[in-house]
Design a protein around this motif. Structure first.
Motif, PDB file in Angstrom:
ATOM      1  N   CYS A   1       6.968   1.071   8.967  1.00  0.00           N
ATOM      2  CA  CYS A   1       5.839   0.164   9.191  1.00  0.00           C
ATOM      3  C   CYS A   1       5.158   0.495  10.520  1.00  0.00           C
ATOM      4  O   CYS A   1       3.936   0.541  10.602  1.00  0.00           O
ATOM      5  CB  CYS A   1       6.319  -1.283   9.164  1.00  0.00           C
ATOM      6  SG  CYS A   1       5.008  -2.522   9.309  1.00  0.00           S
TER       7      CYS A   1
ATOM      8  N   GLU B   1       8.802  -1.672   1.078  1.00  0.00           N
ATOM      9  CA  GLU B   1       7.414  -1.896   0.699  1.00  0.00           C
ATOM     10  C   GLU B   1       6.614  -2.243   1.946  1.00  0.00           C
ATOM     11  O   GLU B   1       7.000  -3.133   2.699  1.00  0.00           O
ATOM     12  CB  GLU B   1       7.298  -3.057  -0.288  1.00  0.00           C
ATOM     13  CG  GLU B   1       8.036  -2.845  -1.577  1.00  0.00           C
ATOM     14  CD  GLU B   1       8.006  -4.079  -2.448  1.00  0.00           C
ATOM     15  OE1 GLU B   1       7.726  -3.914  -3.646  1.00  0.00           O
ATOM     16  OE2 GLU B   1       8.259  -5.190  -1.943  1.00  0.00           O
TER      17      GLU B   1
ATOM     18  N   CYS C   1      -0.100  -1.326   8.670  1.00  0.00           N
ATOM     19  CA  CYS C   1       1.038  -2.121   8.222  1.00  0.00           C
ATOM     20  C   CYS C   1       1.152  -3.418   9.045  1.00  0.00           C
ATOM     21  O   CYS C   1       1.247  -3.380  10.267  1.00  0.00           O
ATOM     22  CB  CYS C   1       2.335  -1.332   8.341  1.00  0.00           C
ATOM     23  SG  CYS C   1       3.777  -2.223   7.730  1.00  0.00           S
TER      24      CYS C   1
ATOM     25  N   PHE D   1       0.829  -1.202   0.000  1.00  0.00           N
ATOM     26  CA  PHE D   1       0.000   0.000   0.000  1.00  0.00           C
ATOM     27  C   PHE D   1       0.863   1.251   0.000  1.00  0.00           C
ATOM     28  O   PHE D   1       0.383   2.350  -0.262  1.00  0.00           O
ATOM     29  CB  PHE D   1      -0.985   0.012   1.178  1.00  0.00           C
ATOM     30  CG  PHE D   1      -0.367   0.217   2.529  1.00  0.00           C
ATOM     31  CD1 PHE D   1      -0.145   1.486   3.030  1.00  0.00           C
ATOM     32  CD2 PHE D   1      -0.012  -0.879   3.314  1.00  0.00           C
ATOM     33  CE1 PHE D   1       0.416   1.676   4.284  1.00  0.00           C
ATOM     34  CE2 PHE D   1       0.542  -0.700   4.570  1.00  0.00           C
ATOM     35  CZ  PHE D   1       0.761   0.578   5.054  1.00  0.00           C
ATOM     36  N   LEU D   2       2.171   1.081   0.279  1.00  0.00           N
ATOM     37  CA  LEU D   2       3.068   2.230   0.312  1.00  0.00           C
ATOM     38  C   LEU D   2       4.493   1.763   0.054  1.00  0.00           C
ATOM     39  O   LEU D   2       4.919   0.730   0.586  1.00  0.00           O
ATOM     40  CB  LEU D   2       2.985   2.916   1.685  1.00  0.00           C
ATOM     41  CG  LEU D   2       3.801   4.176   1.907  1.00  0.00           C
ATOM     42  CD1 LEU D   2       3.326   5.297   0.980  1.00  0.00           C
ATOM     43  CD2 LEU D   2       3.717   4.627   3.357  1.00  0.00           C
ATOM     44  N   ASN D   3       5.211   2.500  -0.789  1.00  0.00           N
ATOM     45  CA  ASN D   3       6.640   2.284  -1.000  1.00  0.00           C
ATOM     46  C   ASN D   3       7.360   3.536  -0.528  1.00  0.00           C
ATOM     47  O   ASN D   3       6.971   4.647  -0.909  1.00  0.00           O
ATOM     48  CB  ASN D   3       6.957   2.069  -2.483  1.00  0.00           C
ATOM     49  CG  ASN D   3       6.564   0.705  -2.978  1.00  0.00           C
ATOM     50  OD1 ASN D   3       5.616   0.110  -2.475  1.00  0.00           O
ATOM     51  ND2 ASN D   3       7.279   0.211  -3.956  1.00  0.00           N
ATOM     52  N   VAL D   4       8.384   3.361   0.288  1.00  0.00           N
ATOM     53  CA  VAL D   4       9.180   4.490   0.755  1.00  0.00           C
ATOM     54  C   VAL D   4      10.656   4.143   0.589  1.00  0.00           C
ATOM     55  O   VAL D   4      11.030   2.974   0.603  1.00  0.00           O
ATOM     56  CB  VAL D   4       8.876   4.855   2.231  1.00  0.00           C
ATOM     57  CG1 VAL D   4       7.473   5.371   2.389  1.00  0.00           C
ATOM     58  CG2 VAL D   4       9.114   3.686   3.152  1.00  0.00           C
TER      59      VAL D   4
ATOM     60  N   GLN E   1       2.619   3.314  10.406  1.00  0.00           N
ATOM     61  CA  GLN E   1       1.385   3.104   9.649  1.00  0.00           C
ATOM     62  C   GLN E   1       0.558   2.037  10.357  1.00  0.00           C
ATOM     63  O   GLN E   1       0.940   0.864  10.375  1.00  0.00           O
ATOM     64  CB  GLN E   1       1.706   2.640   8.222  1.00  0.00           C
ATOM     65  CG  GLN E   1       2.537   3.610   7.422  1.00  0.00           C
ATOM     66  CD  GLN E   1       1.752   4.853   7.062  1.00  0.00           C
ATOM     67  OE1 GLN E   1       0.554   4.803   6.794  1.00  0.00           O
ATOM     68  NE2 GLN E   1       2.431   5.983   7.050  1.00  0.00           N
TER      69      GLN E   1
ATOM     70  N   ASP F   1      14.525   0.460  -1.138  1.00  0.00           N
ATOM     71  CA  ASP F   1      13.069   0.525  -1.246  1.00  0.00           C
ATOM     72  C   ASP F   1      12.439  -0.289  -0.122  1.00  0.00           C
ATOM     73  O   ASP F   1      12.828  -1.428   0.130  1.00  0.00           O
ATOM     74  CB  ASP F   1      12.608  -0.017  -2.605  1.00  0.00           C
ATOM     75  CG  ASP F   1      11.118   0.136  -2.819  1.00  0.00           C
ATOM     76  OD1 ASP F   1      10.548   1.167  -2.398  1.00  0.00           O
ATOM     77  OD2 ASP F   1      10.518  -0.772  -3.419  1.00  0.00           O
TER      78      ASP F   1
END
Length: 100
Positions: A49, A68, A55, A34-37, A52, A66
């Motif tokens: 994580c 995920e 997560c 749902f999110l890549n940082v 969020q 990266d």
């Protein structure tokens, strides 16, 4: 591994199981991140994580930095593929404080 973040009065923690040299791979779209940082190391991926609430799992790619983040990935060890560039992590159920 216990991940803890303290910001002023905000104290959060969780426990994660680490799966070295592995990444999540699923046949369906329910386990897309749902999110890549971009994070400089695995610890910051774990902290991302933690930040969020949805997560439940993360995968860190060392070569690209990266990170995920995944939601709804409880007990997804059956969807693991070998990948020497990654480490995957699952939040251990019932260890997130505060929950939710």
């Amino acid at each position: 591994m216990i991940i803890t973040q303290t910001v002023g009065e905000d104290i959060r923690s969780m426990k994660m199981s680490l799966i070295s040299d592995s990444k999540f791979q699923c046949a369906n779209t329910t386990c897309l991140p749902f999110l890549n940082v971009i994070t400089s190391n695995i610890k910051y991926c774990q902290i991302a994580c933690l930040g969020q609430s949805q997560c439940t799992a993360a995968t860190f790619h060392r070569s690209t930095s990266d990170c995920e983040l995944f939601a709804g990935m409880w007990n997804q060890n059956g969807n693991i593929l070998p990948d020497v560039d990654t480490t995957s992590m699952n939040v251990i159920s019932g260890t997130r404080f505060p929950s939710g």
